[in-house]
Write a protein that holds these residues in place. Structure first.
Motif, short mmCIF file in Angstrom:
data_model
loop_
_atom_site.label_atom_id
_atom_site.label_comp_id
_atom_site.label_asym_id
_atom_site.label_seq_id
_atom_site.Cartn_x
_atom_site.Cartn_y
_atom_site.Cartn_z
N GLN A 1 0.19 0.15 -6.40
CA GLN A 1 -0.25 -1.17 -6.79
C GLN A 1 -0.55 -0.86 -8.37
O GLN A 1 -0.21 -1.65 -9.26
CB GLN A 1 -1.35 -1.55 -6.03
N ARG B 1 -1.13 12.32 -6.71
CA ARG B 1 -0.75 10.90 -6.19
C ARG B 1 -1.22 9.90 -7.00
O ARG B 1 -2.21 9.95 -7.64
CB ARG B 1 -1.49 10.77 -4.65
N TYR B 2 -0.41 8.80 -6.88
CA TYR B 2 -0.66 7.47 -7.84
C TYR B 2 -0.68 6.37 -7.07
O TYR B 2 0.54 6.17 -6.26
CB TYR B 2 0.17 7.47 -9.19
N ASP B 3 -1.57 5.62 -7.22
CA ASP B 3 -1.61 4.11 -6.12
C ASP B 3 -0.32 3.21 -6.67
O ASP B 3 0.06 3.19 -7.64
CB ASP B 3 -2.76 3.49 -6.36
N GLN C 1 0.84 -1.27 -0.09
CA GLN C 1 0.04 0.07 0.09
C GLN C 1 0.92 1.28 -0.07
O GLN C 1 2.02 1.11 0.43
CB GLN C 1 -0.94 0.05 1.17
N TRP D 1 0.87 1.58 -10.11
CA TRP D 1 2.18 1.98 -10.77
C TRP D 1 2.75 0.60 -11.02
O TRP D 1 3.10 0.49 -12.15
CB TRP D 1 3.02 2.59 -9.79
N ILE E 1 1.64 5.26 -2.19
CA ILE E 1 1.55 6.18 -3.29
C ILE E 1 2.88 6.56 -3.89
O ILE E 1 3.95 6.54 -3.07
CB ILE E 1 0.71 7.60 -3.01
#
Length: 350
Positions: A52, A48-50, A8, A54, A10
Motif C-alpha cells: 500500500q 520488505r516494503y508494504d 495487503q 508502494w 509486500i
C-alpha cells in the motif's frame, strides 16, 4: 456488488529503489518529491516494503509527473538488482522456461501480494494473479507486469510473441501505449491479471547459464523465502471445499467450517482478517466457475445452474446478470466468438 478486500502484501526494498532511481535520472529530487526517504536495504534479509505504501509512492510520482503511464515507463527500466536475489537466480538459468519456473517458485520474494498461478496448455503458458488479497491498483499492477515482461525480454534478447495481457483494472482512455509496448491484445476489466505467451518462447536460451551458481543462489533464495513464513491458504482451501459442496446446493458458513474442521466463528474471523466475507467469497467463486462452465458448449444452462448450487436455472440467470450486467447465454455466445478468433471475453468483474 462484491466489495474487494483491502490490498495487503509486500514488495522488496530493491524494487522500490526503481522509482527513486527513475526520478533521479530525470534530474528530480526523489525524496523531496515523494515526501519519503529512500528505504535502506536490509543486509540481513530481503528488505520488505508494504504494497500500500508502494502504491502511494507511485500515485504521488504519477501525479507530480502528470504521467498516468508511469507503471509502463517505470517497469520497462527494471534490472536484475531491482529484483534482489530473485534477479540473479533467474540470470543463472538455462532457458526462459527454467527462469520462469524459478520465478513462480520464488515470486513471493518480489511480489508477495496475490498468489501466482501457472496455467499451461499445449499452445501457451499463462501467468495469472487473482484478487484474493485485494487490488493494489493500476500503477502497481502495470509496473509489475511490465517489469516481468521487460525482464523476460532482456533475458532472451528476442521478442516473446505474447498472446495477450489482461488487467483487472478499468480500461484507460488511450489503449495505444499498452498495445505498442506489449505488442499483443491488452484487455482490461478482466477477472484476473494475466500474461499469456506461446510455449515455444520458453525454449529460448539465456545468455549466461551457470548451474553451479544457480544451485548456490537457490539455496539462499530458499532461506529468504522461509523468512517470509507460510501464506494463509484459507481461501484456496475454502474454494476447493465450496466447489464440491455446490454440487449439493448452496453451502452455509457453518457447513463450510465443518468441512474445514474449524468452528464457524474461526472461519468468520480468519476471513475478516483478510478483509473478506463468506458471502463474497462464495459469490466470487460462483462467478469464476460460471465463466469456466459457460465456455464448455457441452453443458446446458440448467446443468451449470446445478453445478453452481442453484435449484433453478432462473436463479442462476438472475445472479449472473447481477454479477456481469449480462446474461449467461450472451456470455456463452461471446466466448464462442472470441475462441473462433483466438481472443477472450471482456466482461466487468463483480
Amino acid at each position: 456488488m462484491i466489495s474487494p478486500p483491502v490490498p495487503q502484501g509486500i514488495v522488496p526494498v530493491t524494487y522500490v529503489h526503481l522509482l527513486y532511481e527513475y526520478l533521479a535520472r530525470m534530474g528530480l529530487d526523489a525524496e523531496r518529491l515523494l515526501g519519503a526517504p529512500k528505504p535502506a536495504v536490509d543486509r540481513g534479509g530481503p528488505g520488505r516494503y508494504d504494497v500500500q505504501a508502494w502504491g502511494a509512492l507511485l500515485a504521488k510520482a504519477a501525479q507530480c509527473l502528470n504521467d498516468p503511464l508511469l507503471g509502463l515507463h517505470l517497469g520497462s527500466t527494471i534490472t536484475p538488482r531491482h529484483l534482489g536475489m530473485l534477479g540473479y537466480v533467474l540470470l543463472a538459468c538455462g532457458d526462459l522456461g527454467a527462469a520462469l519456473a524459478r520465478f513462480e517458485q520464488y515470486q513471493r520474494l518480489l511480489y508477495d501480494v496475490n498468489p501466482l498461478r501457472l496455467i499451461a496448455s499445449p499452445e501457451e503458458v499463462v501467468f495469472e494473479w487473482g484478487v484474493e488479497q485485494g487490488r493494489p491498483g493500476p500503477l502497481v499492477d502495470e509496473c509489475a507486469v511490465t517489469a516481468l515482461v521487460q525482464f523476460s525480454r532482456d533475458l532472451v534478447q528476442v521478442g516473446l510473441g505474447l498472446r495477450y495481457v489482461s488487467f483487472v483494472n478499468p480500461a484507460p482512455t488511450d489503449l495505444q501505449p499498452y498495445l505498442d509496448y506489449f505488442d499483443c491484445p491488452v484487455l482490461f476489466d478482466q477477472p484476473s491479471t494475466r500474461i499469456a505467451m506461446p510455449i515455444a518462447a520458453l525454449q529460448h536460451p539465456l545468455r549466461s547459464p551457470d548451474p553451479a551458481l544457480l544451485e548456490m543462489l537457490s539455496q539462499q533464495a530458499d532461506a529468504l523465502l522461509a523468512e517470509l513464513g507460510p501464506r494463509d491458504d484459507l481461501q484456496r482451501q475454502l474454494d476447493l471445499c465450496l466447489t464440491q459442496m455446490l454440487l449439493s446446493g448452496e453451502p452455509s458458513l457453518a457447513q463450510a467450517a465443518l468441512a474445514l474442521h474449524i468452528s464457524p466463528r474461526t472461519l468468520h474471523r480468519r476471513l475478516a482478517a483478510q478483509g473478506l466475507q463468506f458471502r463474497g467469497v462464495l459469490e466470487a467463486l460462483r462467478l469464476r466457475l460460471a465463466r469456466q462452465y459457460l465456455q464448455d458448449q457441452r453443458l446446458q444452462l440448467a446443468e451449470i445452474a446445478g453445478l453452481l448450487g442453484y435449484s433453478e436455472q432462473s436463479a442462476f440467470t438472475r445472479a449472473f446478470r447481477r454479477w456481469t450486467q449480462g446474461s449467461p447465454l450472451a456470455f456463452r455466445r461471446a466466448a464462442q466468438q472470441a475462441a473462433a478468433v483466438g481472443g477472450r471475453v471482456n466482461l466487468p468483474s463483480p
